[in-house]
Enzyme design. Structure first.
Site, short mmCIF file in Angstrom:
data_model
loop_
_atom_site.label_atom_id
_atom_site.label_comp_id
_atom_site.label_asym_id
_atom_site.label_seq_id
_atom_site.Cartn_x
_atom_site.Cartn_y
_atom_site.Cartn_z
N CYS A 73 -11.17 -21.77 7.70
CA CYS A 73 -10.95 -21.06 8.96
C CYS A 73 -10.05 -21.80 9.93
O CYS A 73 -9.80 -21.30 11.03
CB CYS A 73 -12.28 -20.74 9.63
SG CYS A 73 -13.31 -19.64 8.65
N HIS B 25 -14.21 -21.53 17.57
CA HIS B 25 -14.29 -20.73 16.35
C HIS B 25 -15.57 -19.92 16.41
O HIS B 25 -16.61 -20.40 16.88
CB HIS B 25 -14.28 -21.64 15.11
CG HIS B 25 -14.46 -20.86 13.84
ND1 HIS B 25 -13.62 -19.83 13.49
CD2 HIS B 25 -15.40 -20.94 12.87
CE1 HIS B 25 -14.04 -19.31 12.33
NE2 HIS B 25 -15.12 -19.97 11.94
N GLU C 121 -7.09 -17.69 4.18
CA GLU C 121 -7.74 -17.93 2.90
C GLU C 121 -7.75 -16.65 2.07
O GLU C 121 -8.45 -16.56 1.06
CB GLU C 121 -9.16 -18.47 3.09
CG GLU C 121 -10.10 -17.55 3.84
CD GLU C 121 -11.49 -18.14 3.94
OE1 GLU C 121 -11.65 -19.11 4.68
OE2 GLU C 121 -12.39 -17.63 3.25
#
Lengths: 376, 143
Positions: free
Chosen positions: A141, A264, A109
């Site tokens: 993400c 994550h 990003e």
């Protein structure tokens, strides 16, 4: 003002999880067996301690930061240069001619250009051009693991023998925002190829995606915005736990079947909480939990955790990786480590080599590195 | 035409690609198509290992246009293990003691950045060699 904690104090799990039906347990696995042939990590050397950020905004008596420190890119680094070093590390762990790579896909990003691919820079520099696909992926993400899913399918279909998927970010956090403590820099590259050449073979993958606006950045805006605690239960936990539960159910696995699990990691609390909820022990998360030392590397976060695991995993061990991208969705991958890992991992710097390479900077230097000082 | 010039050089700059003389075996950087040792044609591409050592260095405090963003920075002559002497910036050296003879390795970084509307030029720089073999199990306790 104390730093707001991203973890809700009270939440309930179960959105979607308890409604699983057999038809939802759709596992993805190509007819051709595929896996990870080479892997590589990259983390910049600069570190900003959480206490330095709290000193800046809270004073000397500021509250305890959510992580110890985060990685900060150098003045001459961006997602292109960082992706390139990770890609070179992945290639060092293989013996293939880079011109055989049929796709270079970079998930991020924080691409350097709004229009012009990062991936062509990487492809040119590693020698994959001109007969290759090249594109940049965007899904907060999970852009990197989305590229991995596509690479696994691309190679699995037989259209390509090798495809390179990267997740890399130089994450920006608004000064004084809670995310400033964790928005780090780093990521990983995975060269996907035939199973017989792989260090980790894909047993199956799945994806769990909904339209959930928990974090976003509008065009031309410098910093992202987020919905505070909303990113916890409806965002992270719903998608991560659903994706993990589904892939385990579909493959007939239980948490104890995995030697390592990577989630994550926007902070240390979320992945640990998800692990506990799913029935994993803290030891299973340890090798792949890097956020305390390098920060949240966004599109690179789960993927660089997997490189940390591959640096220590033994042949035959099973690994579960579950990413999360705001917006929102999770990709889950069930991998089995092969005998090839033993010789292959020593061919490039380990993830830990990059983590321990550190040069501490103060907030003023950080502000300069991240373009927060207006010069004209 | 800066764009065209950078585009022509990018292959050499991204990955330290020079040439090798097929007549006498000398490695050449930058590419010049004629061997400086034996004057024979030399057009065979050769990718250098990127390993070398600092031959000499200096610090730039008053940079030329396009490099202001990075100043002060260190420039060096690097003797590549294959022989050629290359002029380049050193990077990742804050807090490091730079010495003649210091082992360095090539990395690809931003060379110049022509503002928010221009292109970014990437190319080779050199950094101190990263020590491998870090203990993979050393983990700090969570805060």
């Amino acid at each position: 003002m104390c730093v707001p904690r991203p973890l809700p104090t009270c939440y309930s799990l179960g959105l979607g999880r308890d409604k699983l039906e057999a038809s939802h347990l759709k596992i993805m696995k190509p007819n051709r067996d595929v896996g990870i042939v080479g892997y590589g990590a990259y983390v910049p050397r600069y570190r900003l301690r959480g206490t330095e950020i709290s000193r800046m905004w809270e004073g000397e008596q500021g509250c305890t930061p959510p992580i110890k420190e985060k990685a900060v890119p150098g003045l001459d680094e961006d997602v292109a240069t960082m992706s390139l070093e990770a890609a070179r590390n992945a290639l060092k762990r293989t013996a293939i001619d880079p011109s055989r790579i049929r796709a270079v896909w970079v998930g991020s990003e924080s691409h350097p250009y709004a229009v012009k691919p990062t991936s062509t820079i990487v492809a040119e520099a590693i020698g994959a051009v001109p007969h290759t696909l090249a594109a940049d992926w965007q899904f907060a993400c999970k852009a990197g693991t989305e590229a991995m899913q596509a690479a696994l399918g691309f190679v699995g279909s037989g259209m390509a023998d090798y495809a390179l998927a990267l997740g890399m970010d130089t994450a920006q956090g608004r000064p004084r925002d809670a995310l400033e403590y964790t928005a780090g820099a780093g990521g990983a590259a995975f060269l996907v190829g035939p199973a017989e050449e792989s260090v980790a073979v894909l047993e199956g993958s799945t994806s769990y995606v909904t339209d959930t606006a928990d974090f976003w950045r509008r065009q031309h805006e410098h910093y992202p915005a987020h919905a505070g605690r909303f990113t916890g239960e409806p965002g992270y936990f719903r998608h991560v736990i659903a994706a993990a539960s589904e892939i385990m159910a579909a493959l007939g696995r239980k948490p104890a079947d995995y030697a390592h699990v990577i989630f994550h990691q926007p902070n240390t609390k979320f992945p640990r909480k998800a692990g506990r909820e799913l029935g994993f022990k803290s030891e299973q998360l340890e090798a792949g939990l890097l956020v305390n030392d390098i920060g949240n590397t966004y599109a690179g976060a789960a993927m660089i955790g997997l490189t940390g695991v591959l640096d220590v995993a033994e042949p035959g061990e099973r690994v579960l990786m579950v990413s999360f991208g705001s917006g929102a969705g999770s990709d889950a991958f069930d991998l089995r480590v092969t005998d090839a890992i033993t010789a292959r991992r020593a061919c490039a710097l380990s993830t830990r080599d990059y983590v321990v390479r550190r040069h501490e900077i103060d907030y003023a230097t950080y502000a300069r590195h991240r373009g927060k000082i207006r010069m004209e | 035409m800066e764009i065209a010039r950078h585009w022509r050089l990018q292959r050499h700059r991204y990955s330290l690609v020079g040439e090798v003389c097929n007549h006498c075996g000398v490695k050449i950087f930058p590419a010049r198509d004629v061997c400086p040792e034996c004057n024979a044609p030399a057009k065979t591409p050769y990718t250098f290992s990127g390993k070398g050592e600092v031959y000499s260095y200096s610090t730039v405090h008053h940079p030329p246009e396009g490099f202001e963003h990075f100043a002060p920075y260190v420039v060096a002559l690097v003797r590549l293990v294959e022989g050629p002497l290359v002029a380049a910036q050193l990077t990742d050296v804050e807090g490091e003691k730079i010495e003649i003879g210091m082992p360095v390795e090539m990395v690809t970084r931003k060379l110049r950045d022509d503002g928010s509307k221009g292109t970014i030029v990437y190319g080779y720089k050199f950094r101190p060699v990263i020590a491998g073999g870090a203990a993979v199990v050393a983990k700090d306790a969570a805060v």
